[in-house]
Design a protein around this motif. Structure first.
Motif, PDB file in Angstrom:
ATOM      1  N   HIS A   1      -1.217  -2.513   6.940  1.00 55.69           N
ATOM      2  CA  HIS A   1      -2.713  -2.900   6.333  1.00 55.69           C
ATOM      3  C   HIS A   1      -3.785  -2.366   7.204  1.00 55.69           C
TER       4      HIS A   1
ATOM      5  N   ASP B   1       0.823  -1.325  -0.118  1.00 59.11           N
ATOM      6  CA  ASP B   1      -0.053   0.049   0.187  1.00 59.11           C
ATOM      7  C   ASP B   1       0.838   1.222  -0.109  1.00 59.11           C
TER       8      ASP B   1
ATOM      9  N   HIS C   1       2.103  -7.584   3.802  1.00 56.24           N
ATOM     10  CA  HIS C   1       1.326  -6.390   3.764  1.00 56.24           C
ATOM     11  C   HIS C   1       0.382  -6.653   5.140  1.00 56.24           C
TER      12      HIS C   1
ATOM     13  N   ASN D   1      -2.976  -4.497  -1.127  1.00 55.85           N
ATOM     14  CA  ASN D   1      -4.198  -4.381  -1.875  1.00 55.85           C
ATOM     15  C   ASN D   1      -4.457  -3.307  -2.345  1.00 55.85           C
ATOM     16  N   HIS D   2      -3.971  -2.151  -2.314  1.00 55.41           N
ATOM     17  CA  HIS D   2      -3.830  -0.880  -3.135  1.00 55.41           C
ATOM     18  C   HIS D   2      -2.822  -0.956  -4.193  1.00 55.41           C
TER      19      HIS D   2
HETATM   20 MN   LIG Z   1      -4.083  -2.598   2.825  1.00 57.16          MN
END
Ligand SMILES: [Mn+2]
Length: 242
Positions: free
Chosen positions: A183, A17, A76, A55-56
């Protein structure tokens, strides 16, 4: 803002991220530029840089990395929960697809790298849903709190994340004693059964960023303090001999 933290560092791991790869339109170009500037800054200082995916930014980088002969696992954090980001705004919309991804990795859950693959697939499944543009503060409220289920999922995860991190370390950590991740935007240390789970928080409103450093078998978790527009190493939160 991060430059003072690079002093005396020879290997830097950023645990995902780092930039908003999933953003559409003009914002993406701006985010990419900042990301490139960060990479240049670090390489100019002669620091070896390892950027994990989150996830980004699920399209690049490894999902996990190991230090100290496998004693320390860095990831992450979206690998820790089956659904990766249970609070995600898009989760309701793509629930069936996410369930299928979770099922696909069911038999490989003892491997951290497989859990991280599962998280990457979920991140790519959850296509961003655009919200109508609203004036502040409604734009922030809509981003943070819509749909309402999102708030309940966030609270559930925040309450349980310490236990969940330690459970992940035990079942999927492949023998690692320490798990370091971000995260969840909530910094903290959780310990049980000789295992340590450290969450380094986030550089975001409402969260405090931490850093963990490893030096000759000694591991230190510190808060990062913002002072005069730059971050510096602050209060020691924990120290361990590995
Ligand atoms: Mn995240």
């Amino acid at each position: 803002m991060l430059e003072p933290l690079l002093e005396e560092v020879d290997h830097l791991i950023l645990a995902g991220d780092v930039w908003q790869q999933r953003r559409l339109g003009l914002g993406r170009g701006k985010a990419l530029k900042k990301y490139e500037a960060l990479k240049n800054l670090v390489s100019e200082r002669g620091v070896r840089l390892e950027i994990l995916r989150g996830n980004h930014d699920p399209e690049g980088g490894a999902g996990v990395t190991w230090l100290e002969d496998g004693a320390v696992l860095v990831t992450h954090g979206d690998a820790i929960y089956d659904e990766a980001t249970p609070w995600s705004r898009e989760m309701g919309h793509y629930h069936e697809q996410v369930v299928a991804v979770v099922k696909k990795y069911e038999r490989q859950c003892h491997l951290a790298v497989a859990c991280a693959e599962r998280a990457r697939e979920i991140a790519l499944t959850l296509k961003p849903i655009l919200l109508p543009s609203l004036p502040p503060p409604f734009n922030f409220l809509a981003t943070a709190l819509w749909p309402p289920r999102r708030t309940f999922e966030m609270l559930r995860v925040w309450r349980g994340m310490g236990k969940q991190g330690l459970r992940f370390l035990e079942h999927s950590g492949e023998g690692a004693q320490v798990l370091v991740c971000g995260h969840f935007h909530r910094a903290g240390i959780w310990e049980a059964g000789g295992r340590v789970f450290i969450n380094t928080g986030a550089f975001m409103k409402g969260s405090h960023p931490w850093a963990v450093d490893l030096n000759a078998g000694e591991m230190t978790a510190r808060e990062l303090t913002l002072w005069g527009g730059v971050y510096r190493l602050g209060e020691v939160k924990g120290r361990w001999l590995l």
